[in-house]
Design an enzyme around this catalytic site. Structure first.
Site, short mmCIF file in Angstrom:
data_model
loop_
_atom_site.label_atom_id
_atom_site.label_comp_id
_atom_site.label_asym_id
_atom_site.label_seq_id
_atom_site.Cartn_x
_atom_site.Cartn_y
_atom_site.Cartn_z
N LYS A 41 0.82 -1.20 0.00
CA LYS A 41 0.00 0.00 0.00
C LYS A 41 0.86 1.26 0.00
O LYS A 41 0.38 2.35 -0.25
CB LYS A 41 -0.88 0.04 1.27
CG LYS A 41 -1.70 -1.20 1.47
CD LYS A 41 -2.25 -1.24 2.92
CE LYS A 41 -2.58 -2.66 3.28
NZ LYS A 41 -2.77 -2.82 4.74
N ASP A 101 14.76 -0.13 -0.66
CA ASP A 101 15.66 -0.33 0.47
C ASP A 101 16.75 -1.31 0.02
O ASP A 101 17.67 -0.92 -0.70
CB ASP A 101 14.81 -0.86 1.63
CG ASP A 101 15.55 -0.96 2.95
OD1 ASP A 101 16.40 -0.11 3.22
OD2 ASP A 101 15.29 -1.90 3.71
P1 IMP Z 1 13.32 -3.92 0.01
O1 IMP Z 1 13.82 -2.86 -0.96
O2 IMP Z 1 13.00 -5.22 -0.65
O3 IMP Z 1 14.28 -4.09 1.15
O4 IMP Z 1 11.96 -3.47 0.70
C1 IMP Z 1 11.34 -2.27 0.44
C2 IMP Z 1 10.07 -2.20 1.25
O5 IMP Z 1 10.38 -2.19 2.64
C3 IMP Z 1 9.32 -0.91 0.98
O6 IMP Z 1 8.38 -1.06 -0.06
C4 IMP Z 1 8.68 -0.63 2.31
O7 IMP Z 1 7.43 -1.29 2.40
C5 IMP Z 1 9.59 -1.24 3.33
N1 IMP Z 1 10.50 -0.24 3.93
C6 IMP Z 1 11.83 -0.13 3.76
N2 IMP Z 1 12.34 0.88 4.47
C7 IMP Z 1 11.30 1.45 5.12
C8 IMP Z 1 11.19 2.57 6.03
O8 IMP Z 1 12.17 3.26 6.40
N3 IMP Z 1 9.94 2.84 6.50
C9 IMP Z 1 8.84 2.12 6.14
N4 IMP Z 1 8.91 1.07 5.29
C10 IMP Z 1 10.12 0.74 4.78
#
Ligand code: IMP
Ligand code: MG
Length: 191
Positions: A41, A101
């Site tokens: 979301k 991230d």
């Molecule tokens: P990744 O790039 O696979 O590690 O995950 C990205 C997802 O992690 C994003 O779409 C967010 O839902 C969640 N996420 C990563 N960092 C944050 C943050 O600082 N606050 C809130 N959600 C985060």
């Protein structure tokens, strides 16, 4: 008492940056009709603002996924809970995300979408936590290069809360807030 959270990107900074991104996308996709794909979301607030800054015919579509544990634990593999109801063959697809991230989730999703034969496939993320990247991932449009802090607001949540904050805040003690999301409740009260 130290502040639990402080504004990292204020609503006016966000508005200006979203406008710039919209202008860049409008130029790059001139003459085409992009398909904007948002993963529920977190990215929905950004998508709602961004699409109104793109002066082109476009479509929006949504996906929902569920992770098996953290991105690192799952190596980005996700279960698709809600799939697109649009054929991506020869379409210009722009994946719109709140934050990248580690990049694991997104690179998995990109491989899924790439297999559907789009003419092009690019990523637009409001926040790019590039220092956390584990897997190389081209983010064609990035709003802000985000420091390695836990952020909430403007669609981003902690335990499903605070997505409705108009600014993006950096949380001082992310673990404390994850354990007790009420720590940020004062941010929601009207002045
Ligand atoms: P990744 O790039 O696979 O590690 O995950 C990205 C997802 O992690 C994003 O779409 C967010 O839902 C969640 N996420 C990563 N960092 C944050 C943050 O600082 N606050 C809130 N959600 C985060
Ligand atoms: Mg998300």
């Amino acid at each position: 008492m130290t502040e639990v959270a402080s504004v990292l990107y204020g609503r006016e900074d966000i508005r200006r940056r979203v406008e710039e991104l919209g202008r860049a996308i409008t130029g790059d996709y001139a003459g085409r009709e992009p398909v904007l794909v948002s993963v529920l979301k977190g990215g929905t607030v950004f998508l709602a603002d961004l699409m109104r800054e793109i002066q082109l015919p476009l479509e929006i579509h949504f996906m929902a996924i569920s992770r098996y544990g953290t991105a690192e634990e799952s190596l980005g593999r996700v279960q698709i809970l809600l799939d697109l109801d649009v054929d991506l063959t020869e379409r210009d697809v722009l994946l719109v995300e709140d934050i990248v991230d580690t990049g694991l989730t997104l690179s998995y999703l990109l491989s899924v979408l790439r297999a559907r034969g789009p003419a092009s496939l690019e990523v637009c993320a409001l926040l790019d936590k590039s220092v956390r990247r584990i897997t190389p991932l081209p983010v064609r449009y990035a709003g802000f290069d985000c420091p390695d802090r836990f952020v909430v607001g403007y669609g981003l949540d902690v335990a499903e809360r605070y997505r409705n904050l108009p600014d993006i805040l950096a949380v001082e003690d992310a673990r404390a807030v994850r354990d007790a999301p009420d720590l940020l409740a004062s941010l929601l009260t009207a002045p």
